[in-house]
Design a protein around this motif. Sequence first.
Motif, PDB file in Angstrom:
ATOM      1  N   GLY A   4      65.628 -34.871   8.832  1.00  0.00           N
ATOM      2  CA  GLY A   4      64.871 -35.201  10.031  1.00  0.00           C
ATOM      3  C   GLY A   4      63.516 -35.797   9.698  1.00  0.00           C
ATOM      4  O   GLY A   4      63.302 -36.380   8.631  1.00  0.00           O
ATOM      5  N   ASP A   5      62.588 -35.624  10.613  1.00  0.00           N
ATOM      6  CA  ASP A   5      61.262 -36.227  10.491  1.00  0.00           C
ATOM      7  C   ASP A   5      60.364 -35.280   9.700  1.00  0.00           C
ATOM      8  O   ASP A   5      59.671 -34.424  10.266  1.00  0.00           O
ATOM      9  N   VAL A   6      60.395 -35.402   8.379  1.00  0.00           N
ATOM     10  CA  VAL A   6      59.659 -34.490   7.490  1.00  0.00           C
ATOM     11  C   VAL A   6      58.740 -35.307   6.602  1.00  0.00           C
ATOM     12  O   VAL A   6      59.148 -36.306   6.010  1.00  0.00           O
ATOM     13  N   ARG A   7      57.492 -34.846   6.500  1.00  0.00           N
ATOM     14  CA  ARG A   7      56.500 -35.473   5.636  1.00  0.00           C
ATOM     15  C   ARG A   7      56.065 -34.454   4.599  1.00  0.00           C
ATOM     16  O   ARG A   7      56.041 -33.248   4.879  1.00  0.00           O
ATOM     17  N   LEU A   8      55.715 -34.915   3.421  1.00  0.00           N
ATOM     18  CA  LEU A   8      55.375 -34.017   2.324  1.00  0.00           C
ATOM     19  C   LEU A   8      54.010 -34.377   1.749  1.00  0.00           C
ATOM     20  O   LEU A   8      53.728 -35.544   1.490  1.00  0.00           O
ATOM     21  N   SER A   9      53.163 -33.353   1.543  1.00  0.00           N
ATOM     22  CA  SER A   9      51.851 -33.564   0.920  1.00  0.00           C
ATOM     23  C   SER A   9      51.560 -32.447  -0.065  1.00  0.00           C
ATOM     24  O   SER A   9      51.941 -31.296   0.159  1.00  0.00           O
ATOM     25  N   ARG A  10      50.864 -32.803  -1.144  1.00  0.00           N
ATOM     26  CA  ARG A  10      50.411 -31.790  -2.094  1.00  0.00           C
ATOM     27  C   ARG A  10      48.998 -31.367  -1.737  1.00  0.00           C
ATOM     28  O   ARG A  10      48.109 -32.187  -1.527  1.00  0.00           O
ATOM     29  N   CYS A  11      48.789 -30.073  -1.658  1.00  0.00           N
ATOM     30  CA  CYS A  11      47.443 -29.544  -1.431  1.00  0.00           C
ATOM     31  C   CYS A  11      47.401 -28.108  -1.908  1.00  0.00           C
ATOM     32  O   CYS A  11      48.274 -27.297  -1.555  1.00  0.00           O
ATOM     33  N   ASP A  12      46.402 -27.778  -2.709  1.00  0.00           N
ATOM     34  CA  ASP A  12      46.132 -26.399  -3.090  1.00  0.00           C
ATOM     35  C   ASP A  12      45.156 -25.833  -2.067  1.00  0.00           C
ATOM     36  O   ASP A  12      43.965 -26.169  -2.073  1.00  0.00           O
ATOM     37  N   VAL A  13      45.668 -25.011  -1.178  1.00  0.00           N
ATOM     38  CA  VAL A  13      44.858 -24.518  -0.063  1.00  0.00           C
ATOM     39  C   VAL A  13      43.673 -23.694  -0.545  1.00  0.00           C
ATOM     40  O   VAL A  13      42.656 -23.583   0.156  1.00  0.00           O
TER      41      VAL A  13
END
Length: 307
Positions: free
Chosen positions: A93-102
């Motif tokens: 589906g409509d999925v976006r991926l991002s890297r982030c160390d919260v």
Amino acid sequence: MNREVLGRWADHGLDRSVVGGYTRFGLAVRRRLPGWPADPAPGALAGRTVVVTGASSGLGVATAAAFARLGAAVHLVVRDLAKGRRVADDIGGDVRLSRCDVSDVDDVRRFTESAGAVDVLVHNAGVLPASRRTTPQGHEIALATHVLGPLLMTELLQPLERVIFVSSGGMYAQKLPLDDPGYTRGEYRGAAAYARTKRIQVALVPLLARRWPGTTVTAMHPGWADTPGVAGSLPGFHRLTKPFLRDADQGADTTVWLGATRPAPASGLFWHDRRPRSPHLVPWTRHSDADSQAMLDWCATAVGLTP
């Protein structure tokens, strides 16, 4: 006494028993009680964008997948892009991926600059450290992951419709650590650090609801769920309770409900199994509104926000 009142008494009894309410059996019983809130309608999140942090395993995966099934565009925020890609492929589906160390507030600022408009933000990323570690900014890792990074991310992504902090029932055993938020004194224990910062999350939610009046701000706890984090960080607890643990979908149920139900749930409250709960089970964990405000002021200052 009508059936719905009896159902509420039974629900309250499960909650106070802890073991009865936090296991998969507690959720199964509650689903059959009168007054159980309805599931979100099919397509409830069509046209909405949902960000889920810590979305590469456990509750994060279950939460993201459930939001996608409800029609949301889902933004997975992860530290490990390879794991995140596998999750995104599985969800479809409509999925976006991002890297982030919260936990890294500089990384949070970088992420928010390109995140775009967000409707629902779920703070699911978590850590239970074996020893005291600090971030590049010098913040204790559990505090940074569960409180400081999420506070900054939420502020920078405004306006938002809803924000959900995935907390833990473990916070019931801890007081608000006003005198030492960064756990710099005494013997460091990862489980205590985790629970202390979950207490901070819950204590701040009513104040954050006032800070962001256009946003529904809630916290919840998932009960005892069988996740990789529990198995790896609390192996003894996992072995003893495995037959009773909730699966990831059951643990994520209230998070998904809080993010998708219409009308929006009440802001500023702490939830478990689709009902608001008291944030205190014992009197010695109670704190004043002034204590909560002092804690928020300290956290805001730590990440460069105006208290």
